[in-house]
Design a protein around this motif. Structure first.
Motif, PDB file in Angstrom:
ATOM      1  N   UNK A 178       0.820  -1.211   0.000  1.00  0.00           N
ATOM      2  CA  UNK A 178       0.000   0.000   0.000  1.00  0.00           C
ATOM      3  C   UNK A 178       0.857   1.265   0.000  1.00  0.00           C
ATOM      4  N   UNK A 179       1.991   1.232   0.689  1.00  0.00           N
ATOM      5  CA  UNK A 179       2.872   2.400   0.707  1.00  0.00           C
ATOM      6  C   UNK A 179       3.452   2.659  -0.681  1.00  0.00           C
ATOM      7  N   UNK A 180       3.876   1.613  -1.361  1.00  0.00           N
ATOM      8  CA  UNK A 180       4.378   1.806  -2.720  1.00  0.00           C
ATOM      9  C   UNK A 180       3.266   2.294  -3.649  1.00  0.00           C
ATOM     10  N   UNK A 181       2.067   1.772  -3.472  1.00  0.00           N
ATOM     11  CA  UNK A 181       0.936   2.219  -4.295  1.00  0.00           C
ATOM     12  C   UNK A 181       0.624   3.689  -4.073  1.00  0.00           C
ATOM     13  N   UNK A 182       0.933   4.198  -2.881  1.00  0.00           N
ATOM     14  CA  UNK A 182       0.690   5.609  -2.560  1.00  0.00           C
ATOM     15  C   UNK A 182       1.802   6.520  -3.074  1.00  0.00           C
ATOM     16  N   UNK A 183       2.829   5.954  -3.697  1.00  0.00           N
ATOM     17  CA  UNK A 183       3.861   6.778  -4.314  1.00  0.00           C
ATOM     18  C   UNK A 183       5.175   6.851  -3.577  1.00  0.00           C
ATOM     19  N   UNK A 184       5.347   6.062  -2.508  1.00  0.00           N
ATOM     20  CA  UNK A 184       6.621   6.054  -1.784  1.00  0.00           C
ATOM     21  C   UNK A 184       7.702   5.410  -2.654  1.00  0.00           C
ATOM     22  N   UNK A 185       8.892   5.980  -2.641  1.00  0.00           N
ATOM     23  CA  UNK A 185      10.001   5.456  -3.451  1.00  0.00           C
ATOM     24  C   UNK A 185      10.772   4.349  -2.735  1.00  0.00           C
ATOM     25  N   UNK A 186      10.918   4.479  -1.410  1.00  0.00           N
ATOM     26  CA  UNK A 186      11.660   3.500  -0.610  1.00  0.00           C
ATOM     27  C   UNK A 186      10.847   3.166   0.635  1.00  0.00           C
ATOM     28  N   UNK A 187      10.681   1.891   0.928  1.00  0.00           N
ATOM     29  CA  UNK A 187      10.084   1.458   2.191  1.00  0.00           C
ATOM     30  C   UNK A 187      11.168   0.739   2.985  1.00  0.00           C
ATOM     31  N   UNK A 188      11.339   1.150   4.226  1.00  0.00           N
ATOM     32  CA  UNK A 188      12.380   0.605   5.105  1.00  0.00           C
ATOM     33  C   UNK A 188      11.749  -0.168   6.256  1.00  0.00           C
ATOM     34  N   UNK A 189      12.238  -1.360   6.502  1.00  0.00           N
ATOM     35  CA  UNK A 189      11.857  -2.114   7.685  1.00  0.00           C
ATOM     36  C   UNK A 189      12.870  -1.846   8.789  1.00  0.00           C
ATOM     37  N   UNK A 190      12.368  -1.538   9.975  1.00  0.00           N
ATOM     38  CA  UNK A 190      13.241  -1.357  11.135  1.00  0.00           C
ATOM     39  C   UNK A 190      13.303  -2.672  11.901  1.00  0.00           C
ATOM     40  N   UNK A 191      14.510  -3.229  11.997  1.00  0.00           N
ATOM     41  CA  UNK A 191      14.708  -4.526  12.644  1.00  0.00           C
ATOM     42  C   UNK A 191      15.848  -4.472  13.658  1.00  0.00           C
ATOM     43  N   UNK A 192      15.731  -3.630  14.691  1.00  0.00           N
ATOM     44  CA  UNK A 192      16.795  -3.548  15.686  1.00  0.00           C
ATOM     45  C   UNK A 192      17.029  -4.847  16.445  1.00  0.00           C
ATOM     46  N   UNK A 193      15.992  -5.694  16.529  1.00  0.00           N
ATOM     47  CA  UNK A 193      16.151  -6.913  17.319  1.00  0.00           C
ATOM     48  C   UNK A 193      16.935  -8.005  16.583  1.00  0.00           C
TER      49      UNK A 193
END
Length: 350
Positions: A178-193
């Motif tokens: 959905x974020x890419x469909x909304x026009x975001x160029x990069x989606x980042x996952x935060x995985x500190x664990x």
């Protein structure tokens, strides 16, 4: 992959929220909340959305003014990097919280999983559309990753953590699309664990991450983290960060395009970047354990060190971590030094 100029600059995720928006004194003396913490907000509910939009516009304009190439929304609508999405999924007990041990060894309230984890509706798509609408530059948004959300929840339903992580991954996958469909160029996952629970990560983290990003069709990033440097735990101070990652080379087998690593504060040996030969590196060049502002020359030196092990075409420039716990003033100065330092090196290799 997103097309961009060489050595593009970006923020990792969070940017300082204004004092008029959130109680920063309380925020700064606690770990990021895993469950909802609505009392942190200074604005009453009827006006909170509008206030968060105003703060997001501030974060966007600040980044544009200092010359950041890939803009984030600063996570102005979030009490923490993870709790907004993690508590919006079905399967989370609405009557009581669970308990889990955090990376400092303390027990904290966390979401209690009492049914199947599902994403019933978009959660941050409106954030993506707002960000896309208010800047012409490439944009990046962040989401908590499935492994970290699994570690930050109490399992009261699934047969094991791996099974729970796979359903978290499916929920994240729907959100990423959905974020890419909304026009975001990069989606980042935060995985500190991945760092905090490296032993558990060996069993199912890559499987969960790959499942979360299956078929998403856009540029993806993943941030691994030693923890916020400026959080004050009561009267104490943050302990020193490790000098090396316990879970890094494994990520070269993931489908993620970009791996974000902290390097400035822990004085990470950049030789470790050779363990990620197929990935673009988002390289941390700002030490966020201190408000002291690096000079552009210091930033340039850190970039040059990384370039001994990574081609310029595979290197992005960023702070070590999110800037949530810094002042806006120091954040602006640090980001300007980062932009100017990147420009120095860009001119040298042009």
């Amino acid at each position: 992959m997103l097309k961009h100029q060489i050595l593009p600059t970006t923020i990792v995720g969070s940017y300082p929220q204004p004092d008029w928006l959130i109680d920063r004194e309380r925020l700064n003396h606690s770990l990021p909340p895993r469950v909802r913490a609505e009392t942190l907000w200074r604005i009453a509910e009827p006006w909170l959305d509008e206030a968060q939009e105003a703060a997001t516009l501030m974060a966007i304009r600040d980044q544009e003014e200092v010359g950041i190439d890939i803009i984030g929304d600063g996570e102005m609508r979030r009490e923490s990097y993870s709790n907004r999405l993690a508590t919006a999924l079905s399967g989370i007990d609405t009557e009581k919280h669970g308990t889990a041990i955090d990376r400092t060894g303390k027990a904290n309230p966390v979401p209690l999983v009492s049914g199947p984890i599902r994403r019933l509706a978009p959660i941050e798509a409106q954030d993506a559309a707002f960000l896309r609408r208010h800047t012409k530059r490439p944009v990046k948004l962040t989401l908590p990753g499935p492994f970290t959300m699994t570690q930050q929840a109490e399992n009261g339903y699934y047969p094991d953590s791996r099974a729970m992580a796979m359903d978290y991954a499916d929920a994240v996958n729907a959100e990423v699309k959905d974020l890419f469909a909304a026009g975001v160029d990069v989606v980042q996952l935060d995985e500190p664990y991945l760092q905090a629970r490296a032993d558990d990560a060996q069993y199912y983290a890559i499987e969960a991450i790959n499942r979360a990003l299956d078929g998403v069709g856009g540029t993806t990033a993943l941030h691994i983290c030693f923890g916020y440097a400026m959080v004050h735990h009561g009267a104490g101070s943050t302990k020193a960060k490790p000098k090396a990652y316990d879970f890094l080379a494994e990520l070269d087998a993931s489908v993620v395009d970009i791996i974000s690593v902290e390097a400035a504060q822990p004085k990470l040996d950049p030789a470790i970047l050779a363990e990620l030969p197929s990935k673009t590196i988002m390289y941390g060049v700002l030490d966020l354990s201190t408000p002291e502002v690096e000079t552009p020359e210091i930033v340039a030196g850190r970039i040059r060190e990384a370039l001994r092990y990574v081609d310029a075409e595979r290197l992005w420039i960023a702070p070590d971590c999110g800037m949530k716990y810094h002042s806006r003033h120091h954040s602006l100065e640090k980001l300007k030094a980062m932009v100017d330092g990147a420009a120095i090196v860009r001119a040298e290799i042009a």
